[in-house]
Design an enzyme around this catalytic site. Structure first.
Site, PDB file in Angstrom:
ATOM      1  N   ILE A  17      -3.321   2.897   7.806  1.00 52.68           N
ATOM      2  CA  ILE A  17      -3.931   3.659   6.834  1.00 52.68           C
ATOM      3  C   ILE A  17      -4.464   2.814   5.476  1.00 52.68           C
ATOM      4  CG2 ILE A  17      -2.704   6.028   7.415  1.00 52.68           C
ATOM      5  CD1 ILE A  17      -0.766   5.594   5.267  1.00 52.68           C
ATOM      6  N   GLY A  18      -4.035   1.555   5.524  1.00 56.08           N
ATOM      7  CA  GLY A  18      -4.730   0.647   4.386  1.00 56.08           C
ATOM      8  C   GLY A  18      -4.152  -0.679   4.721  1.00 56.08           C
ATOM      9  N   GLY A  20      -4.523  -4.587   2.554  1.00 52.99           N
ATOM     10  CA  GLY A  20      -4.843  -5.604   1.418  1.00 52.99           C
ATOM     11  C   GLY A  20      -4.376  -7.010   1.562  1.00 52.99           C
ATOM     12  N   GLY A  21      -4.341  -7.548   0.025  1.00 54.76           N
ATOM     13  CA  GLY A  21      -4.058  -9.000   0.194  1.00 54.76           C
ATOM     14  C   GLY A  21      -2.375  -9.170   0.519  1.00 54.76           C
ATOM     15  N   MET A  22      -1.706  -8.310   0.462  1.00 51.05           N
ATOM     16  CA  MET A  22      -0.229  -8.502   0.785  1.00 51.05           C
ATOM     17  C   MET A  22       0.152  -7.878   2.152  1.00 51.05           C
ATOM     18  SD  MET A  22       1.257  -7.508  -2.978  1.00 51.05           S
ATOM     19  CE  MET A  22       2.981  -7.518  -2.206  1.00 51.05           C
ATOM     20  N   GLY A  23      -0.786  -7.209   2.926  1.00 51.70           N
ATOM     21  CA  GLY A  23      -0.147  -6.889   3.973  1.00 51.70           C
ATOM     22  C   GLY A  23      -1.068  -5.459   4.532  1.00 51.70           C
ATOM     23  N   VAL A  25      -0.246  -1.098   5.429  1.00 51.98           N
ATOM     24  CA  VAL A  25       0.074   0.351   5.304  1.00 51.98           C
ATOM     25  C   VAL A  25       0.180   1.102   6.587  1.00 51.98           C
ATOM     26  CG1 VAL A  25       0.832   2.456   3.999  1.00 51.98           C
ATOM     27  CG2 VAL A  25      -0.120   0.159   2.544  1.00 51.98           C
ATOM     28  N   LYS A  40       4.973   0.129   4.460  1.00 59.05           N
ATOM     29  CA  LYS A  40       4.286  -1.107   4.049  1.00 59.05           C
ATOM     30  C   LYS A  40       4.856  -2.254   4.645  1.00 59.05           C
ATOM     31  CE  LYS A  40       1.794  -1.301   0.401  1.00 59.05           C
ATOM     32  NZ  LYS A  40       1.100  -1.428  -0.945  1.00 59.05           N
ATOM     33  N   ASP A 141       1.584  -3.788 -12.122  1.00 65.06           N
ATOM     34  CA  ASP A 141       0.347  -3.896 -11.302  1.00 65.06           C
ATOM     35  C   ASP A 141      -0.206  -2.328 -11.313  1.00 65.06           C
ATOM     36  OD1 ASP A 141      -1.735  -4.999 -10.390  1.00 65.06           O
ATOM     37  OD2 ASP A 141      -1.050  -4.729  -7.909  1.00 65.06           O
TER      38      ASP A 141
END
Length: 703
Positions: A17-18, A20-23, A25, A40, A141
């Site tokens: 479902i998502g 990003g730069g860190m991994g 979800v 996550k 953040d």
């Protein structure tokens, strides 16, 4: 991570479902509880990291996740669990139904959000930050993508601690030659950019950037490249938002510009002050001059329903929050002195501040890294119910950590505490008590009697006293811990409320049901106010209220409560969730107390069937419901049908618990009474003889 993969033998990954730069979800299903969650998964810890660094990162991840998991507020995403699977760190969170603020802006074609939405979001996020800052937690953040508005209008902040983890593990990009961790440049405070000390006011600056964007459609420094954005935050004044949106009230513009002050001292002092200013901006101001009547205000917007009575900590109500500074410890990062870290970061494998121990060689550091892996394995044994093996592993770890770090080092004491938990699970409560008291002494020597870790240990000592039958000693210590946690953490902190809930339970065991009910009601009310009426912890507290009402003979009140509770659990977790069925069981019991046996029988049968399907035929909860079915049948004079249920309960308990277990003997007693009601005296006498023989066997074992 791959679709349909099962991690930790519990969480089934369903779909992404998502990213990003860190991994990534994932939407996932918790196979143990049958609910959907969000998982996550951070990027794998690859071989490019040194083993010693990997261990530090894992331990830091564990600490950050535990602190984030302790946050309980209606405006913060709940963290359920965390761990590591094949080198990938993961965090399990509640699955939110809604849209984050970035998505809302995209849905609105990057046009500003309606003014009522902006003010509502501002107040809810401020309330959540007020709570987290009081817990000494700084987000670091805050950005539109980390703020979600759910389907019912609740606004929740996500990803506490994730930014710090990303920085530590090296997932975030860096500006060449600057050493500045690049999280979300459009929302970074000047002190973050300059590498200066960061405290709670950095979150307020980031909130100002978020409010500016949702109010005007663009962030305050929407410039061509990353470097220009950072320079803008550091050196430029933002364009007044009313030049971009003239209908924005002047009072709200002033709040946003103050949040965006370059110097932290020029911003609102804390989230409590900000909350008061936002509340005041909603109120009509007296006309000081004729022109003032024509100035746009937010007066027409009603105070949102969720703020009624909501405290921002220490008794501060949103509509009348007094100015007071955040405690000094709130000016720290997520891992502050309460959790073993500080802004001046020490090596996480060295002894904690104030704790003496032998110096660490390179070989010792490598040994500690190996021990951390064994610690994780020992915890895994406990999760599998292999408590004897888990306890032995934790005891061995404690001995080795004591040799390397010293007997009072937090890691040594943690291993000993886990060994105590294992002993308690095995019913060896006296041995557990000895370990708990030794760990308590070590934590109080190293950290002081009011440190949260010391209070946590005292909490476990108290509970174990109850298991040893020392209920009055248990009650006294729980009262002391509850008072200390309220003083140190705040009366409405989750840990303070947890201790008060345990206190109420012990009061009930002592037969002091009036006092127990009062405490349970206070805990339920506090949780409803802080977390919302449908939060699982609120509903758990309300269940205990129902027990108290029933014990005091207030069955009509208990019936009404359990009906509401069953409906709330069904909405939140589904009709077959174990907690929903627990509420329905309470409803059936109180129908019986009202002598409404036909209705009680229907409820008991439905709950028994559902529990057998969800938990299994021999699960203790299933057997309890089957017994309630038998009781209702007996009261209706249908003893022949009741006999089958009583026999099935007795056989299952004998098979699962053993022939001399107290619950088995109680089930045999029910069976004997049913046989007597049917006139089968010889069979009943035989059962009574079996009970007597097994009680004698049990007494012999104790000798």
């Amino acid at each position: 991570m791959a679709e349909n993969r099962l991690i930790q033998r519990r969480y089934r990954l369903l779909d992404t479902i998502g990213r990003g730069g860190m991994g990534e979800v994932w939407r996932a299903r918790d196979e143990s509880l049958g609910r959907q969650v969000a998982v996550k998964c951070l990027k794998p810890l690859g071989p490019e990291h040194e083993p010693s660094l990997l261990q530090v990162l894992r331990e830091r991840f564990r600490r950050e996740a535990r602190v984030a998991g302790a946050l309980q507020h209606r405006g913060i995403t709940v963290v359920h669990d965390f761990g590591e699977e094949d080198g990938t760190l993961f965090i399990v969170m509640e699955l939110l139904s809604g849209r984050n603020l970035s998505q809302l802006l995209e849905d609105n074609r990057r046009q500003p959000l309606p003014l009522p939405d902006v003010t509502e979001i501002a107040e809810q996020v401020t309330a959540a930050l007020a709570y987290t800052h009081e817990q000494a937690v700084v987000h670091r953040d805050l950005k539109p993508a980390n703020i979600v508005r759910t389907a019912d209008g609740t606004v929740k902040i996500c990803d506490f601690g994730i930014a710090r983890l990303g920085h530590d593990i090296g997932f975030t990009a860096r500006l060449t030659g600057t050493g500045i961790a690049m999280g979300s440049p459009h929302y970074m405070s000047p002190e973050q950019i300059g590498g200066h000390g960061v405290d709670h006011r950095s979150d307020l600056y980031s909130l100002g950037c978020v409010l500016y964007e949702i109010a005007t459609g663009a962030p305050p420094f929407d410039l061509g490249d990353t470097w220009a954005v950072l320079v803008g935050h550091r050196d430029r004044l933002p364009e007044p938002p009313r030049t971009l949106r003239p209908d924005l009230p002047e009072s709200f513009e002033r709040i946003m510009l103050d949040l965006l002050a370059k110097d932290p001292d020029d911003r609102p002092r804390d989230a409590h002050e900000l909350g008061k200013r936002l509340s005041d901006a909603r109120q009509p101001r007296p006309a000081r001059r004729a022109a003032a009547e024509d100035e746009p205000t937010v007066a027409a917007l009603p105070l949102p329903s969720w703020t009624r009575g909501l405290t921002l900590g220490a008794g501060q109500h949103l509509a009348r929050a007094a100015h007071h500074p955040v405690p000094a410890r709130a000016a720290t990062a997520l891992t502050d002195a309460w959790t073993g870290g500080s802004e001046t970061r020490r090596d996480d494998t060295s002894p904690a501040a104030g704790v003496t121990g032998p110096p660490l060689s390179d070989g010792s550091r490598a040994a500690l890294a190996a021990l951390a892996g064994r610690h994780t394995a020992a915890l895994g044994l406990g999760r599998l119910g292999r408590w004897a093996e888990s306890g032995e592993a934790h005891r061995a770890l404690a001995a080795e950590r004591s040799r390397l770090l010293g007997p009072d080092h937090p890691d040594t004491l943690t291993s000993r505490l886990e060994a105590g938990h294992a002993l308690s699970r095995l019913g060896r409560h006296f041995e557990a008590h000895q370990l708990y008291t030794e760990v308590l002494g070590g934590r109080e020597r190293a950290l002081g009697p009011d440190h949260p870790d010391a209070l946590d240990c005292r909490h476990h000592v108290a509970l174990n006293l109850g298991r040893l039958g020392r209920l009055e000693d248990c009650r006294t210590m729980l009262e002391e811990v509850a008072a200390a946690r309220a003083r140190v953490l705040g009366a409405r902190h989750p840990e303070a409320l947890a201790t008060r809930g345990e206190l109420a339970f012990v009061l009930g065991k002592l037969g002091r049901w009036t006092a127990a009910l009062q405490v349970h009601e206070e805990v339920a009310a506090a949780r409803a106010e802080m977390l919302g009426p449908d939060h699982p912890d609120t509903l758990a507290a309300r269940y205990e209220v129902g027990i108290g009402l029933g014990r005091l003979g207030r069955t009509a009140d208990a019936l009404a409560l359990y009906r509401e509770l069953a409906a709330a659990r069904t909405r939140a977790q589904g009709a077959d969730d174990p907690e929903t069925l627990r509420a329905r069981h309470g409803l059936g019991v109180n129908l019986g107390r009202e002598r409404r046996w036909q209705e009680a029988l229907v409820e008991a049968r439905e709950v028994t069937a559902a529990r057998a399907r969800v938990l299994g035929e021999d699960h203790p909860d299933t057997l309890v419901s089957r017994r309630e079915t038998a009781v209702a049948l007996g009261w209706l004079g249908r003893w022949g049908e009741a006999l089958d249920h009583y026999r099935r309960v007795a056989d299952a308990r004998e098979r699962v618990l053993g022939t001399a277990h107290l619950d088995t003997l109680a089930a045999l007693g029910d069976l004997a009474q049913c046989l007597e009601q049917l006139g089968r005296a010889d069979e009943a006498a035989a059962v009574h003889r079996r009970i007597a023989a097994r009680r004698q066997e049990r007494a012999g074992r104790r000798q």
